[in-house]
Design a protein around this motif. Structure first.
Motif, PDB file in Angstrom:
ATOM      1  N   UNK A  19       0.658  -1.197   0.026  1.00 52.00           N
ATOM      2  CA  UNK A  19       0.135   0.287  -0.020  1.00 52.00           C
ATOM      3  C   UNK A  19       0.863   1.296   0.129  1.00 52.00           C
ATOM      4  N   UNK A  20       1.942   1.251   0.409  1.00 47.90           N
ATOM      5  CA  UNK A  20       2.881   2.245   0.489  1.00 47.90           C
ATOM      6  C   UNK A  20       3.799   2.319  -0.387  1.00 47.90           C
ATOM      7  N   UNK A  21       4.265   1.500  -1.250  1.00 42.95           N
ATOM      8  CA  UNK A  21       5.250   1.665  -2.217  1.00 42.95           C
ATOM      9  C   UNK A  21       5.282   3.121  -3.008  1.00 42.95           C
ATOM     10  N   UNK A  22       4.040   3.624  -3.486  1.00 42.37           N
ATOM     11  CA  UNK A  22       4.092   4.840  -4.245  1.00 42.37           C
ATOM     12  C   UNK A  22       5.030   6.080  -3.211  1.00 42.37           C
ATOM     13  N   UNK A  23       4.553   6.028  -2.051  1.00 48.08           N
ATOM     14  CA  UNK A  23       4.967   7.151  -1.168  1.00 48.08           C
ATOM     15  C   UNK A  23       6.341   6.968  -0.762  1.00 48.08           C
TER      16      UNK A  23
END
Length: 242
Positions: A19-23
């Protein structure tokens, strides 16, 4: 830090959410170019189905690691070998390890011994030995939330309040010590030197408190006097208790 450095991102997909890969990628971009993006895991496992959808859009290369023995994490070994290969290849300047597994702590220490900066990204369940070993560690829940809010309305919310910042004893001690150790005879400290002292002595990141910059967190804490020099030499801070 040098924002032209080449960074290798190694992901332990067994132990961290997609869920956090883009961030995470957005955060790493502040410090350099991610020239290596490797995602380790058993891609035959349904457990990694969420990660599969994130690979192509984010130009991440999946590396297959079969689970040869039940109860043994072959992904850990493969990721460590990958990191050491990159270390000796001399094609990267820093590492970013995305995992919540403390078993990678010895790897972090080995990379640090070789002069590499190591950025850590993991969930809040990550054991402290790994968190503290990294040059800088950021909890992925903060990055996931921050990225979603920015995508939806262009703003960052969920900032730690003034009272919460001042109530965080470890944070207050760290900030005050950093300012004290870098202050001149007049008691004022250049913010750049404060930031360098903090990064050299802890895995602190202002992002974990909802602030993009250390200067924003310093202002929000209201613990320090702030002065911008007329000669544009930067922001200076001084402990209000002094």
């Amino acid at each position: 830090m040098d924002n032209t450095q080449r960074i290798a991102l190694l992901i332990d997909c067994d132990n961290v959410s997609y869920n956090s890969i883009e961030g995470v990628l957005e955060e790493i971009a502040k410090y350099g170019k991610v020239t290596v993006r490797h995602a380790h895991g058993d891609w035959k496992s349904e457990h990694l189905s969420g990660w599969v959808e994130k690979l192509h859009p984010n130009a991440i290369r999946p590396l297959q690691q079969f689970a040869y023995t039940t109860g043994k994490n072959a992904t850990d070994s493969a990721m460590i070998i990958d990191a050491m290969d990159l270390l000796y290849s001399k094609t990267v300047d820093a590492f970013a390890l995305m995992t919540s597994d403390s078993d990678f702590t010895p790897l972090v220490m080995r990379l640090l011994e070789s002069g590499f900066t190591v950025f850590g990204f993991g969930e809040k369940k990550t054991p402290l030995p790994f968190v503290n070993a990294c040059s800088q560690f950021i909890y992925t829940e903060n990055l996931a939330k921050s990225f979603d809010e920015k995508k939806n309305n262009g703003s960052h919310k969920s900032k730690t309040s003034r009272n919460e910042l001042r109530g965080d004893t470890e944070l207050v001690i760290l900030l005050r010590k950093a300012v004290e150790q870098t202050s001149g005879d007049d008691g004022w400290s250049h913010l750049g030197q404060v930031g360098s002292y903090i990064s050299n002595n802890s895995s602190f990141s202002s992002v974990n408190y909802g602030y993009l910059k250390l200067s924003d967190l310093i202002r929000a804490s209201d613990l320090f006097e702030i002065e911008i020099k007329k000669d544009n030499s930067g922001m200076y801070v001084k402990d209000k208790k002094k």
